[in-house]
Every structure is written in C-alpha cells, then in structure tokens.
Write a protein that holds these residues in place. Sequence first.
Motif, PDB file in Angstrom:
ATOM      1  N   TYR A  92       0.839  -1.144   0.049  1.00 21.01           N
ATOM      2  CA  TYR A  92      -0.053   0.008  -0.101  1.00 21.01           C
ATOM      3  C   TYR A  92       0.993   1.282   0.064  1.00 21.01           C
ATOM      4  CZ  TYR A  92      -3.737  -3.299   1.311  1.00 21.01           C
ATOM      5  OH  TYR A  92      -4.448  -4.406   1.595  1.00 21.01           O
ATOM      6  N   THR A  93       1.556   1.689  -0.980  1.00 20.84           N
ATOM      7  CA  THR A  93       2.504   2.747  -1.381  1.00 20.84           C
ATOM      8  C   THR A  93       1.693   4.182  -1.066  1.00 20.84           C
ATOM      9  OG1 THR A  93       3.558   1.152  -3.023  1.00 20.84           O
ATOM     10  CG2 THR A  93       4.002   3.834  -2.763  1.00 20.84           C
ATOM     11  N   ASP A  94       0.413   4.105  -1.349  1.00 16.00           N
ATOM     12  CA  ASP A  94      -0.544   5.608  -1.204  1.00 16.00           C
ATOM     13  C   ASP A  94      -0.977   5.206   0.122  1.00 16.00           C
ATOM     14  OD1 ASP A  94      -1.984   7.515  -1.026  1.00 16.00           O
ATOM     15  OD2 ASP A  94      -2.783   7.365  -3.103  1.00 16.00           O
ATOM     16  N   HIS A  95      -0.580   6.028   1.109  1.00 14.13           N
ATOM     17  CA  HIS A  95      -1.233   5.742   2.451  1.00 14.13           C
ATOM     18  C   HIS A  95      -2.322   6.649   2.816  1.00 14.13           C
ATOM     19  CE1 HIS A  95       3.183   4.835   3.936  1.00 14.13           C
ATOM     20  NE2 HIS A  95       2.732   4.034   3.185  1.00 14.13           N
ATOM     21  N   THR A  96      -2.858   7.013   1.664  1.00 16.12           N
ATOM     22  CA  THR A  96      -4.325   7.797   1.764  1.00 16.12           C
ATOM     23  C   THR A  96      -5.549   6.876   1.239  1.00 16.12           C
ATOM     24  OG1 THR A  96      -4.223   8.896  -0.340  1.00 16.12           O
ATOM     25  CG2 THR A  96      -3.143   9.886   1.795  1.00 16.12           C
ATOM     26  N   ARG A  97      -4.806   5.647   0.879  1.00 16.95           N
ATOM     27  CA  ARG A  97      -5.806   4.659   0.298  1.00 16.95           C
ATOM     28  C   ARG A  97      -6.172   3.365   0.930  1.00 16.95           C
ATOM     29  NH1 ARG A  97      -4.936   2.859  -4.646  1.00 16.95           N
ATOM     30  NH2 ARG A  97      -7.232   2.748  -5.417  1.00 16.95           N
ATOM     31  N   CYS A  98      -7.146   2.761   0.866  1.00 14.99           N
ATOM     32  CA  CYS A  98      -7.176   1.311   1.362  1.00 14.99           C
ATOM     33  C   CYS A  98      -6.985   0.157   0.416  1.00 14.99           C
ATOM     34  CB  CYS A  98      -8.711   1.144   1.910  1.00 14.99           C
ATOM     35  SG  CYS A  98      -9.245   2.348   3.355  1.00 14.99           S
ATOM     36  N   PRO A 137      -4.319  -1.939  -2.246  1.00 11.13           N
ATOM     37  CA  PRO A 137      -2.722  -1.795  -2.669  1.00 11.13           C
ATOM     38  C   PRO A 137      -2.491  -1.147  -3.984  1.00 11.13           C
ATOM     39  CG  PRO A 137      -3.803  -3.844  -2.919  1.00 11.13           C
ATOM     40  CD  PRO A 137      -4.835  -2.939  -2.198  1.00 11.13           C
ATOM     41  N   THR A 138      -1.384  -0.709  -4.130  1.00 17.12           N
ATOM     42  CA  THR A 138      -0.979  -0.307  -5.413  1.00 17.12           C
ATOM     43  C   THR A 138       0.042  -1.193  -5.948  1.00 17.12           C
ATOM     44  OG1 THR A 138       0.990   0.986  -4.080  1.00 17.12           O
ATOM     45  CG2 THR A 138      -0.723   2.330  -4.834  1.00 17.12           C
ATOM     46  N   ARG A 139       0.471  -2.279  -5.482  1.00 19.44           N
ATOM     47  CA  ARG A 139       1.225  -3.339  -5.989  1.00 19.44           C
ATOM     48  C   ARG A 139       0.975  -4.712  -5.498  1.00 19.44           C
ATOM     49  NH1 ARG A 139       6.068  -6.004  -5.479  1.00 19.44           N
ATOM     50  NH2 ARG A 139       6.410  -5.071  -3.523  1.00 19.44           N
ATOM     51  N   VAL A 140       0.691  -5.717  -6.249  1.00 19.15           N
ATOM     52  CA  VAL A 140       0.405  -7.132  -5.781  1.00 19.15           C
ATOM     53  C   VAL A 140       1.532  -7.863  -6.307  1.00 19.15           C
ATOM     54  CG1 VAL A 140      -1.094  -8.884  -5.479  1.00 19.15           C
ATOM     55  CG2 VAL A 140      -1.933  -6.530  -5.332  1.00 19.15           C
ATOM     56  N   GLN A 141       2.153  -8.723  -5.589  1.00 17.50           N
ATOM     57  CA  GLN A 141       3.122  -9.518  -6.016  1.00 17.50           C
ATOM     58  C   GLN A 141       2.853 -11.167  -5.475  1.00 17.50           C
ATOM     59  OE1 GLN A 141       7.195  -8.685  -5.447  1.00 17.50           O
ATOM     60  NE2 GLN A 141       8.030 -10.684  -5.464  1.00 17.50           N
ATOM     61  N   PHE A 142       3.033 -12.078  -6.416  1.00 16.72           N
ATOM     62  CA  PHE A 142       2.734 -13.529  -6.140  1.00 16.72           C
ATOM     63  C   PHE A 142       4.090 -14.311  -6.231  1.00 16.72           C
ATOM     64  CE2 PHE A 142      -1.696 -12.624  -8.003  1.00 16.72           C
ATOM     65  CZ  PHE A 142      -2.406 -12.737  -6.838  1.00 16.72           C
ATOM     66  N   ASP A 143       4.508 -14.934  -5.250  1.00 12.84           N
ATOM     67  CA  ASP A 143       5.613 -15.888  -5.369  1.00 12.84           C
ATOM     68  C   ASP A 143       5.172 -17.444  -5.050  1.00 12.84           C
ATOM     69  OD1 ASP A 143       7.930 -13.778  -5.567  1.00 12.84           O
ATOM     70  OD2 ASP A 143       6.861 -13.043  -3.939  1.00 12.84           O
ATOM     71  N   SER A 144       5.768 -18.084  -5.948  1.00  3.68           N
ATOM     72  CA  SER A 144       5.391 -19.588  -5.564  1.00  3.68           C
ATOM     73  C   SER A 144       6.614 -20.356  -6.267  1.00  3.68           C
ATOM     74  CB  SER A 144       4.223 -19.997  -6.315  1.00  3.68           C
ATOM     75  OG  SER A 144       3.999 -21.423  -6.454  1.00  3.68           O
ATOM     76  N   ASN A 172      -3.322 -13.545 -12.838  1.00 10.82           N
ATOM     77  CA  ASN A 172      -3.408 -12.316 -13.411  1.00 10.82           C
ATOM     78  C   ASN A 172      -4.637 -11.496 -13.014  1.00 10.82           C
ATOM     79  OD1 ASN A 172      -0.789 -11.929 -14.288  1.00 10.82           O
ATOM     80  ND2 ASN A 172      -1.254 -12.627 -16.296  1.00 10.82           N
ATOM     81  N   LYS A 173      -5.597 -12.466 -13.146  1.00 10.25           N
ATOM     82  CA  LYS A 173      -7.055 -11.846 -12.760  1.00 10.25           C
ATOM     83  C   LYS A 173      -6.975 -11.682 -11.152  1.00 10.25           C
ATOM     84  CE  LYS A 173      -9.497 -14.046 -16.638  1.00 10.25           C
ATOM     85  NZ  LYS A 173     -10.743 -15.167 -16.868  1.00 10.25           N
ATOM     86  N   ASN A 174      -6.516 -12.482 -10.468  1.00  7.33           N
ATOM     87  CA  ASN A 174      -6.384 -12.358  -9.070  1.00  7.33           C
ATOM     88  C   ASN A 174      -5.728 -11.161  -8.513  1.00  7.33           C
ATOM     89  OD1 ASN A 174      -7.865 -14.744  -8.670  1.00  7.33           O
ATOM     90  ND2 ASN A 174      -6.118 -15.898  -8.465  1.00  7.33           N
ATOM     91  N   ARG A 175      -4.489 -10.942  -9.258  1.00  4.85           N
ATOM     92  CA  ARG A 175      -3.586  -9.767  -8.986  1.00  4.85           C
ATOM     93  C   ARG A 175      -4.715  -8.477  -9.429  1.00  4.85           C
ATOM     94  NH1 ARG A 175      -0.034 -11.061 -12.104  1.00  4.85           N
ATOM     95  NH2 ARG A 175       1.374 -11.779 -10.299  1.00  4.85           N
ATOM     96  N   SER A 176      -5.231  -8.517 -10.646  1.00  6.51           N
ATOM     97  CA  SER A 176      -6.290  -7.250 -10.748  1.00  6.51           C
ATOM     98  C   SER A 176      -7.226  -7.163  -9.616  1.00  6.51           C
ATOM     99  CB  SER A 176      -6.803  -7.477 -11.948  1.00  6.51           C
ATOM    100  OG  SER A 176      -5.940  -7.270 -13.129  1.00  6.51           O
ATOM    101  N   LEU A 177      -7.735  -8.284  -9.293  1.00  4.86           N
ATOM    102  CA  LEU A 177      -8.900  -8.260  -8.015  1.00  4.86           C
ATOM    103  C   LEU A 177      -8.439  -7.760  -6.891  1.00  4.86           C
ATOM    104  CD1 LEU A 177     -11.844  -9.258  -7.691  1.00  4.86           C
ATOM    105  CD2 LEU A 177     -10.930 -11.503  -7.049  1.00  4.86           C
ATOM    106  N   LEU A 178      -7.278  -8.150  -6.425  1.00  2.00           N
ATOM    107  CA  LEU A 178      -6.668  -7.548  -5.383  1.00  2.00           C
ATOM    108  C   LEU A 178      -6.395  -6.097  -5.176  1.00  2.00           C
ATOM    109  CD1 LEU A 178      -4.477 -10.500  -4.475  1.00  2.00           C
ATOM    110  CD2 LEU A 178      -6.138  -9.852  -2.975  1.00  2.00           C
ATOM    111  N   THR A 179      -5.997  -5.356  -6.565  1.00  2.00           N
ATOM    112  CA  THR A 179      -5.916  -4.057  -6.495  1.00  2.00           C
ATOM    113  C   THR A 179      -7.158  -3.315  -6.624  1.00  2.00           C
ATOM    114  OG1 THR A 179      -5.441  -4.221  -8.931  1.00  2.00           O
ATOM    115  CG2 THR A 179      -3.568  -4.651  -7.605  1.00  2.00           C
TER     116      THR A 179
END
Length: 290
Positions: A238-244, A246-253, A265-272
């Motif tokens: 959550y780089t922008d601390h005025t928002r609820c 996230p500005t970046r989502v990363q998956f590692d597996s 990739n759809k999950n990434r968009s959903l989480l943002t």
Amino acid sequence: RLLVSAGVLGHLSRLEVQVRSRKSRPQPQGSRVAELKANAEALRTQAEQLRAEMETHKNLQKLRTSMDRRRTREEDGEEGMDEDSEDSELLRLMARHTQLNDLLYAHHIIGGYNATKTRQGKGLCLSLPTAYDGVFLETYNLEIDVKPALRIARHNIPPFIPLSSLVEQSSMQTDIRTFLDTLSQHLNAFSGRKQQLKLVKELHKSVEVMESNALCSILVLMFTVPKEKTAVLCTLDYTDHTRCLPTRVQFDSEDEALADSPDWNKNRSLLTETPVHKALLAMRKMGNIV
C-alpha cells in the motif's frame, strides 16, 4: 436585510439539496465512504450555522427595534411598564449574538470538524473520527493552540502517521482545513487497512497472515492452491497511505508458471481493485484458493 436573508436562504437551500443528493447516491467502499460522510456532516453543520445566522439577524432586528423604542420613550420622558423585562431580553439577545459569532468563527476556522474550547478559549480540541464500510472505528484528537499562532499542543495520532510533514505540506497557519482533510484521509485509510486485516483473520482461516507492519501498508499472505496443494505467497504493498487498496500485488510460488498464469493475473487485478477480505472470498468461490 431582505437581500441578505434571501441570499442566506438560497445558500441554505442549495446545501440541503447537496446533502440529499449525496445521501441518495450509491455508497462506494473504503475511505471514500468516510470522506463522503464527513463532507455531508460538514454541509449539515454549515446549514445549521446558516440557520443560526438567520436567527441572529432576526434577533438583531428585534434588538434595534427595542432600543429605538426605549430611546423614544426616554426622549419623551416616559417609563415603560416592562422596562426590567425588556432589559433582560436585550442582555439575552446580546449574549446570544456573541455566542453565535464565536460559533461561526470556529466553524470558519475548522471547516465543520467537531471542536471543543480548552484552556479558557486559548485552545481547541478537534476530533477526527474514522470509519470503514459504514462502521465507525477509532476517534483521534488534536489539541491546537490558537494564540499567538496555530500550533499542535497535544494529540493521540499514531506515531507512524507523518504529522509533522502534513503540517508543513498543508501550510496549517493559513489553511487548517486542508491540513485536517489530509490528516483525516491518512487516518481513515490506516483504519480501513487495519479493519481489512482484522476481517481477513476472522473470515479466512485458511489464509495465513505471514507479515504486516504497524501502518498496515505491507501485508504478506500465504494461500494454498486446491488442486496442486501449492503454497503461494502474496505481498500487498500500500504505497499510497491515503488509500485502502494496494498499489502493487506480487505472487511468489515454487511453481513459477502459476504466478504469471491468466487466472492469477485476474487475481492480481482483483486484489488491486477490491478490499482484500472481499477479494479472497471471490478467489475462493472461483476455486483459486482453499
């Protein structure tokens, strides 16, 4: 005076229309909800102050009329039968007029935020409530010295909120409303992120919270993919601390292809775009996580 009253009535009517129109709109999620509620509350407060100002104009008119009548009686050498009661009424109206002027001045300074006088009027204690998704959360307070210059005397703002930087950036001395609005955005966003983390822990027992910081600006979760039984680490930044959100989502597996697959990739968009506890519910329904 008729022109003044007409202008005030017109402005008051426009304010009430704005409040009704805001209430009728669909409520968005996150800190925007709290922002809209704060704006609506500010409009209601301003409307109340305008009504009080109209009442003051009426009282002043009565005061002038009463004083004129009394002056006329004194010039004619007459004594009114209700002189004592008229004097009491005059004093009451004058006190009320002074009180309303003080309220209007305070409202002009703080822009509708709840305020209480402290130290015999030398300071103001301002309350900044926070809310998320229609639920009121913590209330934070600032005590500000108003003389000889505006200065924060005491507060219970969390230490990780950049209060000093916000004071400098918003020029609090000349525009305290901008400072309070910006601070309120930071506090509501922080409370919203913290509330989302709480809901993740309560609603998603299969999702493990691996890491989070005090500001709730970094959140690391571990998912399990049903078919492969593969673990996936999800980092929300959550780089922008005025928002609820996230500005970046990363998956590692361990399965490197999984993180870049169309489904994830759809999950990434959903989480943002969606609060994390609601996004996880959607991912579970789609069968992406346990």
